[in-house]
Design a protein around this motif. Sequence first.
Motif, PDB file in Angstrom:
ATOM      1  N   MET A 123       0.814  -1.226   0.000  1.00 33.83           N
ATOM      2  CA  MET A 123       0.000   0.000   0.000  1.00 33.83           C
ATOM      3  C   MET A 123       0.840   1.265   0.000  1.00 33.83           C
ATOM      4  O   MET A 123       0.310   2.358  -0.146  1.00 33.83           O
ATOM      5  CB  MET A 123      -0.902   0.037   1.245  1.00 33.83           C
ATOM      6  N   LEU A 124       2.155   1.105   0.185  1.00 30.75           N
ATOM      7  CA  LEU A 124       3.030   2.262   0.399  1.00 30.75           C
ATOM      8  C   LEU A 124       4.098   2.360  -0.683  1.00 30.75           C
ATOM      9  O   LEU A 124       4.515   1.354  -1.253  1.00 30.75           O
ATOM     10  CB  LEU A 124       3.703   2.153   1.773  1.00 30.75           C
ATOM     11  N   VAL A 125       4.538   3.588  -0.935  1.00 33.45           N
ATOM     12  CA  VAL A 125       5.616   3.842  -1.880  1.00 33.45           C
ATOM     13  C   VAL A 125       6.363   5.086  -1.398  1.00 33.45           C
ATOM     14  O   VAL A 125       5.821   5.867  -0.613  1.00 33.45           O
ATOM     15  CB  VAL A 125       5.051   4.012  -3.317  1.00 33.45           C
ATOM     16  N   VAL A 126       7.577   5.261  -1.867  1.00 26.50           N
ATOM     17  CA  VAL A 126       8.393   6.423  -1.491  1.00 26.50           C
ATOM     18  C   VAL A 126       8.497   7.350  -2.698  1.00 26.50           C
ATOM     19  O   VAL A 126       8.854   6.913  -3.789  1.00 26.50           O
ATOM     20  CB  VAL A 126       9.798   5.982  -1.018  1.00 26.50           C
ATOM     21  N   LYS A 127       8.160   8.627  -2.484  1.00 24.09           N
ATOM     22  CA  LYS A 127       8.192   9.627  -3.560  1.00 24.09           C
ATOM     23  C   LYS A 127       8.523  10.996  -2.976  1.00 24.09           C
ATOM     24  O   LYS A 127       8.404  11.212  -1.782  1.00 24.09           O
ATOM     25  CB  LYS A 127       6.819   9.753  -4.227  1.00 24.09           C
ATOM     26  N   VAL A 128       8.852  11.930  -3.868  1.00 25.52           N
ATOM     27  CA  VAL A 128       8.919  13.335  -3.483  1.00 25.52           C
ATOM     28  C   VAL A 128       7.468  13.773  -3.330  1.00 25.52           C
ATOM     29  O   VAL A 128       6.666  13.579  -4.248  1.00 25.52           O
ATOM     30  CB  VAL A 128       9.635  14.183  -4.551  1.00 25.52           C
ATOM     31  N   ALA A 129       7.112  14.313  -2.172  1.00 21.61           N
ATOM     32  CA  ALA A 129       5.703  14.632  -1.924  1.00 21.61           C
ATOM     33  C   ALA A 129       5.565  15.851  -1.026  1.00 21.61           C
ATOM     34  O   ALA A 129       6.430  16.153  -0.227  1.00 21.61           O
ATOM     35  CB  ALA A 129       5.026  13.429  -1.271  1.00 21.61           C
ATOM     36  N   GLU A 130       4.446  16.516  -1.202  1.00 18.54           N
ATOM     37  CA  GLU A 130       4.056  17.638  -0.339  1.00 18.54           C
ATOM     38  C   GLU A 130       2.698  17.309   0.238  1.00 18.54           C
ATOM     39  O   GLU A 130       1.815  16.877  -0.504  1.00 18.54           O
ATOM     40  CB  GLU A 130       3.971  18.936  -1.139  1.00 18.54           C
ATOM     41  N   PRO A 131       2.470  17.492   1.498  1.00 21.35           N
ATOM     42  CA  PRO A 131       3.464  17.874   2.499  1.00 21.35           C
ATOM     43  C   PRO A 131       4.397  16.707   2.795  1.00 21.35           C
ATOM     44  O   PRO A 131       4.089  15.562   2.476  1.00 21.35           O
ATOM     45  CB  PRO A 131       2.610  18.209   3.722  1.00 21.35           C
ATOM     46  N   ARG A 132       5.510  17.025   3.405  1.00 31.07           N
ATOM     47  CA  ARG A 132       6.448  15.990   3.803  1.00 31.07           C
ATOM     48  C   ARG A 132       5.779  15.073   4.808  1.00 31.07           C
ATOM     49  O   ARG A 132       5.070  15.514   5.695  1.00 31.07           O
ATOM     50  CB  ARG A 132       7.704  16.602   4.427  1.00 31.07           C
ATOM     51  N   GLY A 133       6.015  13.802   4.658  1.00 27.35           N
ATOM     52  CA  GLY A 133       5.422  12.824   5.557  1.00 27.35           C
ATOM     53  C   GLY A 133       6.476  12.009   6.267  1.00 27.35           C
ATOM     54  O   GLY A 133       7.582  12.480   6.537  1.00 27.35           O
ATOM     55  N   VAL A 134       6.127  10.777   6.545  1.00 23.68           N
ATOM     56  CA  VAL A 134       7.026   9.849   7.228  1.00 23.68           C
ATOM     57  C   VAL A 134       8.262   9.649   6.353  1.00 23.68           C
ATOM     58  O   VAL A 134       8.146   9.432   5.140  1.00 23.68           O
ATOM     59  CB  VAL A 134       6.296   8.504   7.478  1.00 23.68           C
ATOM     60  N   PRO A 135       9.455   9.717   6.935  1.00 22.76           N
ATOM     61  CA  PRO A 135      10.674   9.527   6.147  1.00 22.76           C
ATOM     62  C   PRO A 135      10.783   8.093   5.605  1.00 22.76           C
ATOM     63  O   PRO A 135      10.315   7.144   6.245  1.00 22.76           O
ATOM     64  CB  PRO A 135      11.815   9.831   7.128  1.00 22.76           C
ATOM     65  N   PRO A 136      11.394   7.932   4.436  1.00 22.41           N
ATOM     66  CA  PRO A 136      11.489   6.621   3.803  1.00 22.41           C
ATOM     67  C   PRO A 136      12.109   5.542   4.683  1.00 22.41           C
ATOM     68  O   PRO A 136      11.704   4.389   4.619  1.00 22.41           O
ATOM     69  CB  PRO A 136      12.370   6.868   2.576  1.00 22.41           C
ATOM     70  N   GLU A 137      13.075   5.920   5.498  1.00 18.98           N
ATOM     71  CA  GLU A 137      13.747   4.911   6.324  1.00 18.98           C
ATOM     72  C   GLU A 137      12.818   4.300   7.377  1.00 18.98           C
ATOM     73  O   GLU A 137      13.135   3.292   7.977  1.00 18.98           O
ATOM     74  CB  GLU A 137      15.015   5.476   6.983  1.00 18.98           C
ATOM     75  N   ASP A 138      11.641   4.894   7.580  1.00 19.94           N
ATOM     76  CA  ASP A 138      10.684   4.381   8.568  1.00 19.94           C
ATOM     77  C   ASP A 138       9.534   3.607   7.940  1.00 19.94           C
ATOM     78  O   ASP A 138       8.590   3.236   8.642  1.00 19.94           O
ATOM     79  CB  ASP A 138      10.119   5.538   9.397  1.00 19.94           C
ATOM     80  N   ILE A 139       9.599   3.330   6.642  1.00 16.27           N
ATOM     81  CA  ILE A 139       8.470   2.689   5.962  1.00 16.27           C
ATOM     82  C   ILE A 139       8.082   1.361   6.620  1.00 16.27           C
ATOM     83  O   ILE A 139       6.904   1.040   6.755  1.00 16.27           O
ATOM     84  CB  ILE A 139       8.740   2.519   4.446  1.00 16.27           C
ATOM     85  N   PHE A 140       9.070   0.586   7.074  1.00 18.82           N
ATOM     86  CA  PHE A 140       8.764  -0.721   7.663  1.00 18.82           C
ATOM     87  C   PHE A 140       8.089  -0.591   9.030  1.00 18.82           C
ATOM     88  O   PHE A 140       7.407  -1.515   9.462  1.00 18.82           O
ATOM     89  CB  PHE A 140      10.026  -1.577   7.750  1.00 18.82           C
TER      90      PHE A 140
END
Length: 124
Positions: free
Chosen positions: A76-93
């Motif tokens: 359900m999740l992906v890492v992208k350049v996004a506004e507003p800034r959200g959860v940092p990619p290193e915390d996806i798990f």
Amino acid sequence: MPASGEDKTWKGSDHAASLEPAELAELVRSIRLVEASLGSGVKERLPCEQACHDKLGKSVVARVAVARGALLTLDMLVVKVAEPRGVPPEDIFQLVGKAVLEDLAEDQSVTPDLVDGYGKRAKC
């Protein structure tokens, strides 16, 4: 180190591998140079990189629409350049298995306030 009168061309492997004081000093200098070039191994953002990171830093976003109450999966999740800034990619798990507190639209930034039980902890 070869004793007085010894020659590196003499028969035997230990003569060829022996170092004179100047050669040993050069070896130590070269090792210290390699150690310095490897750095500390700790990745840190430099002050000069902050503006670019603020503009182009990536965040976790919803890959698909997610209904309130759904438990997040990696699909359900992906890492992208996004506004507003959200959860940092290193915390996806850390998000996997957590419940969503509000409906998420596709490509919406996943912010900490939208995920039950997610909290950025200080790294030691």
